[in-house]
Design a protein around this motif. Structure first.
Motif, PDB file in Angstrom:
ATOM      1  N   MET A  94     159.530  -6.122  47.825  1.00 28.96           N
ATOM      2  CA  MET A  94     158.254  -6.839  47.773  1.00 28.96           C
ATOM      3  C   MET A  94     158.489  -8.261  47.293  1.00 28.96           C
ATOM      4  SD  MET A  94     156.568  -4.973  44.439  1.00 28.96           S
ATOM      5  CE  MET A  94     155.085  -5.897  44.534  1.00 28.96           C
ATOM      6  N   PRO A  95     157.573  -9.161  47.588  1.00 28.08           N
ATOM      7  CA  PRO A  95     157.743 -10.550  47.159  1.00 28.08           C
ATOM      8  C   PRO A  95     157.633 -10.677  45.641  1.00 28.08           C
ATOM      9  CG  PRO A  95     155.604 -10.257  48.200  1.00 28.08           C
ATOM     10  CD  PRO A  95     156.348  -8.974  48.362  1.00 28.08           C
ATOM     11  N   LYS A  96     158.286 -11.689  45.119  1.00 27.90           N
ATOM     12  CA  LYS A  96     158.280 -11.906  43.673  1.00 27.90           C
ATOM     13  C   LYS A  96     156.945 -12.507  43.230  1.00 27.90           C
ATOM     14  CE  LYS A  96     160.736 -14.230  39.962  1.00 27.90           C
ATOM     15  NZ  LYS A  96     161.826 -15.150  39.644  1.00 27.90           N
ATOM     16  N   PRO A  97     156.326 -11.915  42.196  1.00 28.99           N
ATOM     17  CA  PRO A  97     155.080 -12.471  41.661  1.00 28.99           C
ATOM     18  C   PRO A  97     155.371 -13.633  40.713  1.00 28.99           C
ATOM     19  CG  PRO A  97     155.678 -10.522  40.436  1.00 28.99           C
ATOM     20  CD  PRO A  97     156.700 -10.673  41.536  1.00 28.99           C
ATOM     21  N   ARG A  98     154.326 -14.301  40.287  1.00 34.58           N
ATOM     22  CA  ARG A  98     154.481 -15.307  39.239  1.00 34.58           C
ATOM     23  C   ARG A  98     154.821 -14.566  37.951  1.00 34.58           C
ATOM     24  NH1 ARG A  98     148.965 -17.779  39.039  1.00 34.58           N
ATOM     25  NH2 ARG A  98     148.547 -15.630  39.495  1.00 34.58           N
ATOM     26  N   VAL A  99     155.525 -15.226  37.061  1.00 41.68           N
ATOM     27  CA  VAL A  99     155.983 -14.606  35.818  1.00 41.68           C
ATOM     28  C   VAL A  99     155.420 -15.401  34.653  1.00 41.68           C
ATOM     29  CG1 VAL A  99     158.008 -13.976  34.453  1.00 41.68           C
ATOM     30  CG2 VAL A  99     158.080 -13.779  36.943  1.00 41.68           C
ATOM     31  N   ALA A 100     154.875 -14.669  33.656  1.00 41.02           N
ATOM     32  CA  ALA A 100     154.268 -15.321  32.497  1.00 41.02           C
ATOM     33  C   ALA A 100     154.693 -14.616  31.217  1.00 41.02           C
ATOM     34  CB  ALA A 100     152.744 -15.301  32.613  1.00 41.02           C
ATOM     35  N   ILE A 101     154.547 -15.329  30.117  1.00 38.80           N
ATOM     36  CA  ILE A 101     154.821 -14.779  28.788  1.00 38.80           C
ATOM     37  C   ILE A 101     153.609 -15.055  27.910  1.00 38.80           C
ATOM     38  CG2 ILE A 101     156.232 -14.992  26.710  1.00 38.80           C
ATOM     39  CD1 ILE A 101     158.623 -15.594  28.447  1.00 38.80           C
ATOM     40  N   ALA A 102     153.191 -14.014  27.165  1.00 36.37           N
ATOM     41  CA  ALA A 102     152.101 -14.148  26.199  1.00 36.37           C
ATOM     42  C   ALA A 102     152.714 -14.156  24.801  1.00 36.37           C
ATOM     43  CB  ALA A 102     151.119 -12.996  26.332  1.00 36.37           C
ATOM     44  N   ASP A 103     152.331 -15.115  24.001  1.00 37.48           N
ATOM     45  CA  ASP A 103     152.905 -15.268  22.673  1.00 37.48           C
ATOM     46  C   ASP A 103     152.167 -14.390  21.668  1.00 37.48           C
ATOM     47  OD1 ASP A 103     154.493 -16.167  20.634  1.00 37.48           O
ATOM     48  OD2 ASP A 103     153.321 -17.980  20.276  1.00 37.48           O
ATOM     49  N   THR A 104     152.585 -13.133  21.598  1.00 37.61           N
ATOM     50  CA  THR A 104     152.034 -12.192  20.625  1.00 37.61           C
ATOM     51  C   THR A 104     153.128 -11.202  20.239  1.00 37.61           C
ATOM     52  OG1 THR A 104     150.322 -10.548  20.170  1.00 37.61           O
ATOM     53  CG2 THR A 104     151.074 -10.707  22.430  1.00 37.61           C
ATOM     54  N   ASP A 105     153.079 -10.720  19.009  1.00 31.98           N
ATOM     55  CA  ASP A 105     154.116  -9.813  18.532  1.00 31.98           C
ATOM     56  C   ASP A 105     153.929  -8.382  19.031  1.00 31.98           C
ATOM     57  OD1 ASP A 105     156.507  -9.488  16.978  1.00 31.98           O
ATOM     58  OD2 ASP A 105     155.302  -8.342  15.552  1.00 31.98           O
ATOM     59  N   ASN A 115     146.243  -9.392  45.274  1.00 34.81           N
ATOM     60  CA  ASN A 115     147.138  -9.018  46.365  1.00 34.81           C
ATOM     61  C   ASN A 115     148.552  -9.481  46.022  1.00 34.81           C
ATOM     62  OD1 ASN A 115     147.320 -11.818  47.031  1.00 34.81           O
ATOM     63  ND2 ASN A 115     145.555 -11.637  48.388  1.00 34.81           N
ATOM     64  N   ARG A 116     149.484  -9.226  46.905  1.00 34.48           N
ATOM     65  CA  ARG A 116     150.887  -9.569  46.627  1.00 34.48           C
ATOM     66  C   ARG A 116     151.100 -11.078  46.497  1.00 34.48           C
ATOM     67  NH1 ARG A 116     154.974  -5.631  49.764  1.00 34.48           N
ATOM     68  NH2 ARG A 116     154.112  -3.690  48.991  1.00 34.48           N
ATOM     69  N   ASN A 117     150.289 -11.864  47.162  1.00 34.04           N
ATOM     70  CA  ASN A 117     150.470 -13.315  47.111  1.00 34.04           C
ATOM     71  C   ASN A 117     149.893 -13.935  45.847  1.00 34.04           C
ATOM     72  OD1 ASN A 117     151.691 -13.264  49.643  1.00 34.04           O
ATOM     73  ND2 ASN A 117     149.715 -13.430  50.677  1.00 34.04           N
ATOM     74  N   ASN A 118     149.029 -13.228  45.141  1.00 35.99           N
ATOM     75  CA  ASN A 118     148.406 -13.743  43.927  1.00 35.99           C
ATOM     76  C   ASN A 118     148.745 -12.887  42.713  1.00 35.99           C
ATOM     77  OD1 ASN A 118     146.963 -15.909  45.181  1.00 35.99           O
ATOM     78  ND2 ASN A 118     145.699 -14.338  46.118  1.00 35.99           N
ATOM     79  N   ALA A 119     149.874 -12.226  42.750  1.00 37.27           N
ATOM     80  CA  ALA A 119     150.264 -11.326  41.670  1.00 37.27           C
ATOM     81  C   ALA A 119     150.866 -12.096  40.500  1.00 37.27           C
ATOM     82  CB  ALA A 119     151.269 -10.301  42.184  1.00 37.27           C
ATOM     83  N   LEU A 120     150.730 -11.495  39.323  1.00 37.86           N
ATOM     84  CA  LEU A 120     151.273 -12.061  38.095  1.00 37.86           C
ATOM     85  C   LEU A 120     151.842 -10.931  37.267  1.00 37.86           C
ATOM     86  CD1 LEU A 120     151.312 -14.602  36.045  1.00 37.86           C
ATOM     87  CD2 LEU A 120     149.346 -13.439  35.042  1.00 37.86           C
ATOM     88  N   VAL A 121     153.050 -11.115  36.752  1.00 38.26           N
ATOM     89  CA  VAL A 121     153.665 -10.181  35.819  1.00 38.26           C
ATOM     90  C   VAL A 121     153.776 -10.905  34.495  1.00 38.26           C
ATOM     91  CG1 VAL A 121     155.783  -8.950  35.230  1.00 38.26           C
ATOM     92  CG2 VAL A 121     154.949  -8.917  37.568  1.00 38.26           C
ATOM     93  N   CYS A 122     153.322 -10.244  33.426  1.00 39.74           N
ATOM     94  CA  CYS A 122     153.321 -10.868  32.106  1.00 39.74           C
ATOM     95  C   CYS A 122     153.970  -9.925  31.098  1.00 39.74           C
ATOM     96  CB  CYS A 122     151.888 -11.185  31.684  1.00 39.74           C
ATOM     97  SG  CYS A 122     151.775 -11.904  30.036  1.00 39.74           S
ATOM     98  N   ALA A 123     154.798 -10.476  30.236  1.00 39.96           N
ATOM     99  CA  ALA A 123     155.388  -9.732  29.121  1.00 39.96           C
ATOM    100  C   ALA A 123     155.106 -10.512  27.846  1.00 39.96           C
ATOM    101  CB  ALA A 123     156.885  -9.565  29.324  1.00 39.96           C
ATOM    102  N   THR A 124     154.990  -9.792  26.745  1.00 39.92           N
ATOM    103  CA  THR A 124     154.737 -10.467  25.475  1.00 39.92           C
ATOM    104  C   THR A 124     156.062 -10.816  24.797  1.00 39.92           C
ATOM    105  OG1 THR A 124     154.662  -8.412  24.195  1.00 39.92           O
ATOM    106  CG2 THR A 124     152.576  -9.201  25.153  1.00 39.92           C
ATOM    107  N   THR A 125     156.003 -11.789  23.907  1.00 42.41           N
ATOM    108  CA  THR A 125     157.211 -12.169  23.165  1.00 42.41           C
ATOM    109  C   THR A 125     157.675 -11.012  22.278  1.00 42.41           C
ATOM    110  OG1 THR A 125     155.815 -13.208  21.488  1.00 42.41           O
ATOM    111  CG2 THR A 125     156.749 -14.646  23.188  1.00 42.41           C
ATOM    112  N   GLY A 126     156.742 -10.206  21.781  1.00 46.94           N
ATOM    113  CA  GLY A 126     157.112  -9.044  20.974  1.00 46.94           C
ATOM    114  C   GLY A 126     157.928  -8.040  21.760  1.00 46.94           C
ATOM    115  N   LEU A 127     157.576  -7.805  23.023  1.00 45.11           N
ATOM    116  CA  LEU A 127     158.340  -6.896  23.872  1.00 45.11           C
ATOM    117  C   LEU A 127     159.710  -7.478  24.175  1.00 45.11           C
ATOM    118  CD1 LEU A 127     158.392  -4.281  25.586  1.00 45.11           C
ATOM    119  CD2 LEU A 127     157.560  -5.673  27.485  1.00 45.11           C
ATOM    120  N   LEU A 128     159.744  -8.735  24.555  1.00 43.64           N
ATOM    121  CA  LEU A 128     161.014  -9.368  24.906  1.00 43.64           C
ATOM    122  C   LEU A 128     161.976  -9.374  23.720  1.00 43.64           C
ATOM    123  CD1 LEU A 128     159.656 -12.381  26.981  1.00 43.64           C
ATOM    124  CD2 LEU A 128     160.556 -10.205  27.822  1.00 43.64           C
TER     125      LEU A 128
END
Length: 142
Positions: A94-105, A115-128
């Motif tokens: 599948m196509p790559k979504p936009r990638v974001a980070i949320a600054d929370t523990d 849809n696939r063209n407007n997708a976003l994947v987000c991970a928090t700084t606490g998870l990372l």
């Protein structure tokens, strides 16, 4: 429909359906409140309710990112996260979504978009911060 090697998670499906039910119930309550407040103004009620529905659908990725305080990151800013998303997208074909980070523990991650063209994947700084390298890539250790 394409075959997948991922098994369905019945618990997750149940939670998602329950959440959708309560969101729908909230929408019905919103429309009911509009009907009570704007008696006899059906066109206005339908226009407002329809406008809210379309806006929620159209801007779902931005609403979720804003709600989490997330910001999009480049591969240079978050190479491990982009690498993990690249690998998963290649596996899922599948196509790559936009990638974001949320600054929370709080350790959390989510994917959103209409849809696939407007997708976003987000991970928090606490998870990372908490994930070990083998966990981060989704690979099982020896």
């Amino acid at each position: 429909m394409r075959e997948t090697r991922f098994t369905p998670d019945r618990g997750l499906t149940t939670r998602m359906v329950t959440t959708m039910f309560f969101i729908g119930l909230l929408y019905v309550v919103f429309v009911g409140a509009l009907i009570v407040l704007l008696r006899g103004a059906w066109p206005v009620v339908l226009l407002l309710a329809g406008g809210v529905f379309v806006a929620q659908f159209w801007f779902s990725d931005r609403i979720a990112a804003y709600g989490m305080g997330a910001r999009e990151v480049t591969p240079r800013e978050a190479p491990e996260l982009h690498g993990a998303v690249d690998r998963l997208c290649a596996l899922a074909d599948m196509p790559k979504p936009r990638v974001a980070i949320a600054d929370t523990d709080v350790p959390n991650a989510f994917a959103t978009g209409r849809n696939r063209n407007n997708a976003l994947v987000c991970a928090t700084t606490g998870l990372l911060r908490r994930l070990e390298p083998e966990e981060f890539g989704g690979r099982a250790g020896p």
